[in-house]
Design an enzyme around this catalytic site. Structure first.
Site, mmCIF file in Angstrom:
data_model
loop_
_atom_site.group_PDB
_atom_site.id
_atom_site.type_symbol
_atom_site.label_atom_id
_atom_site.label_comp_id
_atom_site.label_asym_id
_atom_site.label_seq_id
_atom_site.Cartn_x
_atom_site.Cartn_y
_atom_site.Cartn_z
ATOM 1 N N HIS A 1 -18.544 29.538 -118.815
ATOM 2 C CA HIS A 1 -19.718 30.332 -118.490
ATOM 3 C C HIS A 1 -19.910 31.398 -119.565
ATOM 4 C CE1 HIS A 1 -22.781 32.194 -115.991
ATOM 5 N NE2 HIS A 1 -22.232 33.366 -116.267
ATOM 6 N N ASP B 1 -19.859 29.867 -110.123
ATOM 7 C CA ASP B 1 -19.088 30.745 -111.012
ATOM 8 C C ASP B 1 -18.034 31.550 -110.251
ATOM 9 O OD1 ASP B 1 -20.675 29.896 -113.185
ATOM 10 O OD2 ASP B 1 -22.147 31.446 -112.782
ATOM 11 N N GLN C 1 -18.052 32.147 -131.183
ATOM 12 C CA GLN C 1 -16.868 33.004 -131.171
ATOM 13 C C GLN C 1 -16.039 32.892 -129.900
ATOM 14 O OE1 GLN C 1 -17.812 37.078 -132.183
ATOM 15 N NE2 GLN C 1 -18.956 36.501 -134.018
#
Length: 209
Positions: free
Chosen positions: A110, A151, A179
């Site tokens: 997520h 989530d 990243q």
């Protein structure tokens, strides 16, 4: 060797990160055996073909209900002896029965630091738009086990990414992917395949050495 299925709906950049890590020998004791798409035109299927991984299409609208779709998907995964299910931009909701059947064997990435900017309605660019509206200085990505709460499953790993002046949602999304998402997801897949993840009764994930 742990059999992995990756579920996708779109471009498949997180799938590509896993396939690239696998090609480099970084997915230890695991192998992607199937890529399943909810969308027949998803570019992720092309990525699977290029990597020599079988790709399959299973569309929710081909089934009478969401429950029937999830049951069919579960049967297919069992037929393929899949032990780990990876959601990599999969836009179809999996029901409670499916989540129970594969408890602590489904992982999702997520694009925020859960519990910020997560839950129903927070996906894709919407997450980054919300982060920029709030003015946060740090965002990132979370890999977690999947349960019936959007989530809401146990957090496995997180990585922070700086929000920079002038960021747009699109620019921030690309940075978080490069990243954080593309780094974390293959790493966690390998941890699972190595048998290094355990979940306590209160939902805390421990990573063993």
């Amino acid at each position: 060797m742990v059999n992995i299925a990756v579920l996708v709906s779109g471009g498949g950049t997180n799938l590509q990160a896993i396939l690239d890590a696998q090609a480099r020998g970084e997915i230890k004791n695991g192998r992607v055996r199937a890529v399943i798409s909810s969308n027949e035109s998803a570019y992720a299927l092309e990525r699977a073909r290029n990597a020599g991984v079988p790709g399959y299409v299973m569309k929710k609208r081909d089934y009478a209900s969401g429950a029937e779709y999830c049951a069919a998907l579960a049967r297919f995964l069992h037929e393929k002896d899949v032990e780990l299910v990876v959601l990599a931009g999969f836009m179809t909701v999996l029901d409670e029965g499916f989540c129970r059947e594969f408890e602590n064997r489904i992982i999702n990435v997520h694009p925020s630091l859960i519990p910020s900017f997560c839950g129903d309605g927070y996906y894709g660019l919407h997450v980054h738009e919300a982060a920029l509206r709030k003015g946060v200085k740090v965002t990132g990505a979370t890999v977690h086990f999947v349960n019936a709460i959007t989530d809401g499953g146990p957090i496995i790993a997180q990585k922070a990414v700086e929000v920079l002046p002038g960021d747009t949602p699109e620019v921030l999304q690309k940075r978080v992917m490069a990243q954080a998402e593309h780094v974390l997801l293959p790493h966690v897949v390998s941890l699972f395949c190595e048998g290094r993840l355990s979940v306590s009764d209160d939902g805390i994930v421990t990573i063993s050495e």
